[in-house]
Design a protein around this motif. Sequence first.
Motif, short mmCIF file in Angstrom:
data_model
loop_
_atom_site.label_atom_id
_atom_site.label_comp_id
_atom_site.label_asym_id
_atom_site.label_seq_id
_atom_site.Cartn_x
_atom_site.Cartn_y
_atom_site.Cartn_z
N GLN A 1 -42.69 10.37 13.39
CA GLN A 1 -42.62 10.62 14.83
C GLN A 1 -44.02 10.51 15.43
OE1 GLN A 1 -42.16 14.73 16.12
NE2 GLN A 1 -40.67 14.10 17.65
N THR B 1 -41.98 8.20 19.96
CA THR B 1 -41.56 7.00 19.26
C THR B 1 -41.26 7.41 17.83
OG1 THR B 1 -43.82 6.33 18.71
CG2 THR B 1 -42.86 5.40 20.72
N GLU C 1 -29.36 12.50 23.80
CA GLU C 1 -30.43 11.84 23.07
C GLU C 1 -30.32 10.34 23.30
OE1 GLU C 1 -32.62 12.17 18.77
OE2 GLU C 1 -30.43 12.31 18.76
N PHE D 1 -31.86 6.51 22.33
CA PHE D 1 -32.62 5.67 21.42
C PHE D 1 -32.79 4.30 22.09
CE2 PHE D 1 -30.20 8.54 18.67
CZ PHE D 1 -31.18 9.03 17.82
N MET E 1 -38.71 2.70 17.56
CA MET E 1 -37.85 3.03 18.69
C MET E 1 -38.44 4.14 19.53
SD MET E 1 -34.86 4.85 16.49
CE MET E 1 -35.15 3.74 15.14
N VAL F 1 -37.51 7.55 21.50
CA VAL F 1 -36.48 8.59 21.44
C VAL F 1 -36.76 9.57 22.57
CG1 VAL F 1 -35.42 10.39 20.04
CG2 VAL F 1 -36.37 8.34 18.93
#
Length: 180
Positions: free
Chosen positions: A58, A85, A104, A106, A155, A157
């Motif tokens: 993270q 990220t 959440e 993504f 990604m 988040v």
Amino acid sequence: MAAPKKFPSIEPSDVEIPAGKTLGSWIESRVARYETRTLDWNALKFQADYDPKYKRAQMRYIGTGATGIVDDENVVPAENFTFSTMVLPAGCEGPLHIHRDAEEVFFILKGHKIRLFIEHEGETVETLLTERDLISVPPGVYRGLRNEGIEEALMCVMIGNPKPVTPTYPADHPVSKLKR
């Protein structure tokens, strides 16, 4: 279905610059620069220690997310949501989990075969995401993801709660028995 939450209207005259700050220093305190971020491979290390397939990192920008990190002085304080990220190595996964207090999101920045698996009341749905695809998972729905590609995925988040509760896992999932 419940009515959408109403957000207050903030007028310029309602904005209070924190004591001891100028407009410039206040705005700068709300900037998270990539050069000052670090990948945190330890935030979810308790899962990777159990099984390397759960390895991921993270990088926090707004708030600390829901990984169990309580404090990070290097983030912009979260007021309405968290943003980070996540690096997901090829072949690795984020285990099935649930956020009961937040949506959440993504957003896949890099990666070509990110499989999301969603479970709700005995029904399972899967979808494959690739670069620039996004999914928004409502609160109260189990979600997990796996990088089925040959390169690491990256990604964004976002969790729709400034202090989300640490997620829980299905009772029969091995991660549910791990101690942080």
